[in-house]
Structure formats: C-alpha cells, structure tokens
Enzyme design. Structure first.
Site, short mmCIF file in Angstrom:
data_model
loop_
_atom_site.label_atom_id
_atom_site.label_comp_id
_atom_site.label_asym_id
_atom_site.label_seq_id
_atom_site.Cartn_x
_atom_site.Cartn_y
_atom_site.Cartn_z
N GLU A 149 6.01 -10.42 -14.38
CA GLU A 149 4.69 -10.79 -13.89
C GLU A 149 3.64 -10.34 -14.90
OE1 GLU A 149 3.16 -8.35 -10.68
OE2 GLU A 149 2.51 -10.13 -9.60
N GLU A 172 4.29 -5.86 0.40
CA GLU A 172 3.84 -7.13 -0.18
C GLU A 172 3.70 -6.89 -1.67
OE1 GLU A 172 3.72 -9.67 1.69
OE2 GLU A 172 3.53 -8.84 3.69
P1 NAD Z 1 0.11 -0.47 -7.73
O1 NAD Z 1 1.45 -0.51 -7.13
O2 NAD Z 1 -0.09 0.24 -9.00
O3 NAD Z 1 -0.96 0.14 -6.72
C1 NAD Z 1 -1.13 -0.34 -5.40
C2 NAD Z 1 -1.62 0.81 -4.50
O4 NAD Z 1 -0.60 1.80 -4.45
C3 NAD Z 1 -2.87 1.52 -5.02
O5 NAD Z 1 -3.69 1.88 -3.93
C4 NAD Z 1 -2.31 2.76 -5.68
O6 NAD Z 1 -3.22 3.83 -5.72
C5 NAD Z 1 -1.13 3.08 -4.77
N1 NAD Z 1 -0.06 3.88 -5.38
C6 NAD Z 1 0.26 3.98 -6.68
N2 NAD Z 1 1.31 4.81 -6.84
C7 NAD Z 1 1.68 5.23 -5.61
C8 NAD Z 1 2.70 6.08 -5.10
N3 NAD Z 1 3.57 6.67 -5.90
N4 NAD Z 1 2.78 6.27 -3.77
C9 NAD Z 1 1.93 5.65 -2.92
N5 NAD Z 1 0.93 4.85 -3.35
C10 NAD Z 1 0.81 4.63 -4.67
O7 NAD Z 1 -0.32 -2.01 -7.88
P2 NAD Z 1 -1.63 -2.59 -8.56
O8 NAD Z 1 -1.41 -2.63 -10.02
O9 NAD Z 1 -2.83 -1.92 -8.05
O10 NAD Z 1 -1.64 -4.06 -7.96
C11 NAD Z 1 -1.09 -5.13 -8.63
C12 NAD Z 1 0.28 -5.47 -8.08
O11 NAD Z 1 0.19 -5.74 -6.69
C13 NAD Z 1 0.85 -6.72 -8.69
O12 NAD Z 1 2.21 -6.55 -8.97
C14 NAD Z 1 0.69 -7.76 -7.60
O13 NAD Z 1 1.57 -8.83 -7.67
C15 NAD Z 1 0.88 -6.94 -6.38
N6 NAD Z 1 0.24 -7.59 -5.24
C16 NAD Z 1 1.02 -8.13 -4.25
C17 NAD Z 1 0.44 -8.81 -3.19
C18 NAD Z 1 1.27 -9.44 -2.09
O14 NAD Z 1 0.72 -9.75 -1.04
N7 NAD Z 1 2.55 -9.67 -2.28
C19 NAD Z 1 -0.93 -8.93 -3.13
C20 NAD Z 1 -1.69 -8.37 -4.16
C21 NAD Z 1 -1.09 -7.69 -5.20
#
Ligand code: NAD
Length: 538
Positions: A407, A275
């Site tokens: 975004e 997601e």
């Molecule tokens: P992110 O991808 O930086 O982090 C999300 C999660 O992934 C965190 O728990 C982080 O610790 C983990 N993570 C980071 N690097 C990783 C790796 N290499 N391997 C495995 N896990 C890893 O995202 P964010 O900045 O925390 O969240 C914001 C983003 O999430 C925005 O782009 C937003 O649109 C998206 N988002 C999508 C939905 C949806 O339902 N489509 C909902 C909420 C947020």
C-alpha cells in the site's frame, strides 16, 4: 505508451499566485483551542504540537495523556455508561438526529479543522461531514430494528419461550487514524453509543481537534457528559492502555499496528474490529463508458490525495480500450488543481506529513529505477505546500517494485492491461489485502457476477468507493489482511453488543418426568421431532 507521449504536467494554479498565503485564510481562535482542549484527559505534563500539512506551520500545542489519564477516562466512562445504558432507545435516536443537524449546521467549521489538520481538499473534507450525518441518521432510524429484543422459537412449541437480548459491551475503546478524523472515529462511535456503550477514544496525534470539535457538539446536543472520553498521545505509548481496559476495541489503521492490537486484545479475550490497509483494484471492462471510468478513477484514486483505505491503487484496463482510456485519464489528471486552500476549487490537497511524502516519493523512485514509466505526475510539489505530491500514474509496474503489492497510501496508481476478465480478476485478487474493488462496465449483471469472485469486502460498480461506503445499511470492511469485522449496517452496531438468550420453560420439564419411563419418553420425543421436521419448523 511513455511519458514522452504526453505534455509535461502543469498542476496547480496556486504557484502562479504569489499573493496566496494559505495561513492567512485560517486562524485558530486560542479561546476555541482552549475550549476544545479542556475536554481532553491529559495530565502527563508533556505536550505535543500539531502542524498544518498545507503550510508546515504549527496549529496548536496540546497536552499529552498518560496511562493514568486513560485509567481516569475509563472510570468516568463506566459511571456515565451505567445510566446511559438504561435510557430509552427513542431518547438515543432523538439525540443522534440532533447531532445530525448540529454537524450539518457546523459543517464549515468542521471542514476548516479537518482541512487544517489533515491537509485534504475541501471537497474531501465535506465527504467526512456527510458521512457523520448519514451515519447518525441511519442509526437513529434503525436502533429499534437492530437492538430490540427478539423472540425466537423455543425448543418445543408452547413449552419453551425464548428471547434474545442485545446488551451493550460496556466501554468501547476507539483508536483512529489521521486520514479521516471524523469518518473513522466519530462515525464508528455513533453505533457504539446508540447501543448503550460509552467510548474512550484516542484520535491520532495529528488530528485531535477535529475529533474534539464533534465531541463538543455531542455535549451541545445533550449527550451526557462523560459518555465520550478523549485521550491523546502517541499510539505505542497509550494505545495499549486502552486495549488493556476496553470491553471492545474498534481500531482503524495500518495492518502492522492492527496485528499488534489484535494480539493484545486476544490476551484479554476481548473482541475487536480491525479496519486496515488495502491495495484496491479497479477493473475497466471493454464495454465501459470511458469518460465515466476516467472520472471514477480520478475520484477513486486521488480523494484525500490517495490517503484513503479504500483508495484505488491498481487499475486493470481491457486491452481493447486501454490506449484510449489511458490517454484520456492522463489528460484529466493533468487538469487537476492542487490546492492548499480552505475554499472549494482544489481537486486534491496535501499529503499529511514529511513521513508520508517520503514513503510516496520512495515508492515512485523505486518503481522508476526498476523501469516503470511515469505517465503523468511523479514529483513532490513544494511550491504548493511542503508535503504536496502530484497525482501520479505509473505504467510498467512489476512484482520487483515496492508499489506493486504494498500500500502506498498516496496519489500513486499503477495501470495494467488485461486480455480477459478472468485474468483481470485473478490479478486483482493477488496479494494479501482484500478491502475494496471497483468495476466499470455497462453490463451490471456481469459486474455483479464478477464481484462474487473478487476477494474484497466491498465492490463498487461504476464508482470507485463511495457507493458502498455511503450505503450505511451495507456492511463495510476488509477480507484477508484488510481486517476483521465490519462497520455500518447491522454488523456495525451488533459488534458493540453481546447477545443474551433468555428462555423460560412452561408446563413440562425438558427431561422425562418421574412418572414416565425412559423408553416411553424417548418414543414421545422422537415422534415429536418427526412431527416438527414435517411441519417445516427450523
Ligand atoms: P497507524 O496504524 O500507524 O495508526 C493508527 C492509530 O493507531 C493511531 O491513532 C495511532 O496512534 C495508533 N497506534 C499506533 N501504534 C499503536 C499501538 N502499538 N497500539 C495501539 N495503537 C497504536 O496507521 P496510520 O498510518 O495512522 O493510518 C494509515 C493506515 O490506516 C493505512 O494503512 C490505511 O489503509 C489504514 N486505514 C484503514 C481504514 C479502513 O477502514 N480499513 C481506514 C483508514 C485508514
């Protein structure tokens, strides 16, 4: 229309209140933190301090997990899952309904934690509690429907009896972001548990306590110990260890990280749901009720300060009503109250961190330096809290500007004029995302028809995002670079199961018996096939 047409923004009652001290309104009981932290598997010896977006002050220092902790978490989860997968569906449903009540009973406490960790306004924190309760009730009431063994017609009537079982995947790895720490972690895990799986969950390091508080309630209502394991730490450090061990990966986060997660899961041939991000469009058609559309835009764009995957970042408004709509929207935005407060009353909270503030500020500065007009907002508000940014409306955004297609994930919306609806749909579909869209119009039939042409996993009519997101029976997720797979509804629980087909053969074998020649067998079967086609059977 330019900024000069509008009065200078005057956001926030807080700066006028010199007595206000947000930190005074919230104090985490150290014993409570210890109780919550005790549920973490974290023995690396290092620790991490989380900071409250409202004040920039430390909230708590929590131990960090390492790969050994992830290994232990999976081992314990596998033990718990074995017994759990044999429990009756009725028992699991009853526990989900108890969790529903517990979450509502403890709503204030959960909202305090969510606000403190994520920095959002109370009304947006309540959306999270609401979503967990809705999801718990929905899956409690539909487990039987989604999971029961299904009979299907066998290859030949009477001769073959076939059934399809839904078996749990095993241990599901959930990796969740900070922006909706309950909705995007707990709600996604409920169908996993309902389907007979255990969970190993890594919340974002910014928001571990919110997740731990619900898992605490999990145990309180009687879910078995060990069924929901929590590890904590930086994603690049321990996220990979989860993907390396999980039987299924449920990831919510950025598109960039999602691609890495997908690649790693593919190496093991483990399936996953992703997601991811969005650049969501709202169309305001010429016949829209303007005030309703203005309210929809405000809620759609500025919930959780725009740090919401389904948030509206692009507004396409019909030429005929553009000036009226924009003037009212600006007025409405300028009445919004920024709030670093744990009580209701604020319309918008803070961004989560300095990093997020830097991104939002950079997107706005870039747009302005290339000629965009700030119709309202456009400034950080350190007088309210260290990471606050005003709800912002930009006009004149073009493809040379970062915020045109990327975004922002903040309270920044670009507004565009359109001549005809086909053109609006085409512009809404531009770019690489496909998460959410909204259409405001009096003509629901027309909007339903337009929705078919919009490349987005959810389309809301006369609402920004909540009509689809709150309808738990309807799948929610992204097309294109907004993701793979769906939460909610049948797909939201079936992703955590494998189908298993079981068929038994009766009376006659499925090949020519020894006493029948090949030619005679062919003749008989061919006649049978013709008969079956005539009968209308699938
Ligand atoms: P992110 O991808 O930086 O982090 C999300 C999660 O992934 C965190 O728990 C982080 O610790 C983990 N993570 C980071 N690097 C990783 C790796 N290499 N391997 C495995 N896990 C890893 O995202 P964010 O900045 O925390 O969240 C914001 C983003 O999430 C925005 O782009 C937003 O649109 C998206 N988002 C999508 C939905 C949806 O339902 N489509 C909902 C909420 C947020």
């Amino acid at each position: 229309m330019s900024r000069r047409d509008f009065p200078a923004p005057s956001h926030g009652a807080l700066p006028a209140d010199p007595e206000h001290d947000p930190s005074a309104s919230f104090a985490l009981d150290p014993a409570r933190v210890r109780r919550l932290t005790a549920q973490l598997r974290a023995t690396s010896g290092s620790s991490e301090t989380t900071y409250a977006p409202f004040t920039g002050q430390p909230i708590a220092t929590l131990p960090v997990s390492d790969e050994g902790d992830v290994e232990d978490a999976f081992a314990a989860a596998r033990v718990a899952q074995k017994t759990w997968s044999r429990t009756e569906l009725a028992h699991r449903s009853a526990l989900l309904l108890d969790l529903h009540d517990a979450v509502l009973d403890h709503a204030d406490d959960l909202m305090d934690l969510v606000q403190w960790e994520a920095g959002k306004a109370r009304t947006h924190a309540y959306d999270e509690v609401l979503h967990v309760a809705l999801t718990a009730r929905y899956y409690a009431r539909t487990l039987e429907r989604h999971l029961k063994t299904r009979r299907v017609p066998g290859v030949y009537p009477l001769l073959t009896q076939a059934r399809i079982n839904r078996v749990p995947k095993g241990v599901v790895g959930i990796i969740s972001p900070w922006n909706y720490p309950l909705t995007l972690a707990i709600s996604d895990g409920l169908p996993a548990v309902g389907a007979g799986n255990a969970v190993v969950h890594k919340p974002d390091s910014q928001t571990p306590l919110s997740a731990l508080a619900v898992v605490d309630l999990f145990r309180e209502v009687g879910f078995p110990a060990g069924l929901w394991q929590i590890v904590s730490g930086p994603g690049p450090q321990i996220g990979g260890a989860i993907i390396d061990r999980a039987d299924y990966v449920c990831f919510t986060g950025s598109t960039a990280t999602g691609k890495k997660v997908a690649a790693q899961a593919a190496e093991r041939l483990v399936s996953c749901s992703l997601e991811l991000g969005g650049k969501n469009a709202m169309l305001v058609l010429a016949d829209a009720q303007i005030d309703r559309a203005v309210e929809g835009a405000v809620r759609g764009a500025y919930s959780s300060a725009g740090q919401l995957c389904v948030s509206i970042e692009r507004l396409f408004v019909a030429d005929a009503i553009y000036d009226k709509f924009v003037a009212r929207l600006v007025k409405r935005i300028e009445r919004m109250k920024l709030s670093a407060d744990l009580s209701y009353g604020g319309d918008m909270g803070s961004l989560v961190s300095q990093r997020q503030l830097d991104t939002v500020t950079a997107h706005v500065s870039d747009a302005v330096s290339k000629g965009a007009n700030v119709l309202t907002g456009g400034r950080p508000r350190p007088d309210v809290g260290p990471y606050f940014f005003e709800p912002t409306l930009l006009e004149g955004v073009n493809p040379s500007m970062t915020c045109f297609a990327e975004e922002t994930f903040g309270p920044v919306v670009s507004v565009y004029r359109f001549g005809n609806e086909a053109e609006a749909v085409e512009r809404a579909n531009a770019g690489s995302y496909g998460l959410n869209a909204a259409i405001f119009t009096r003509d629901i039939g027309r909007a339903r028809e337009l929705a078919r042409h919009i490349k987005a996993g959810t389309v809301n009519i006369n609402e920004g995002f909540a009509a689809t997101f709150g309808t738990i029976d309807a799948p929610m997720g992204g097309m294109r670079e907004s993701g793979i797979g769906r939460r909610h509804g049948a797909e939201g629980i079936h992703r955590y199961t494998e189908t298993q087909s079981v068929a038994n053969q009766r009376l006659l074998p499925l090949s020519a018996p020894r006493f029948v020649s090949g030619g005679a067998y062919q003749k008989t079967v061919t006649s049978a096939l013709r008969l079956l086609k005539k009968s209308g059977r699938a």
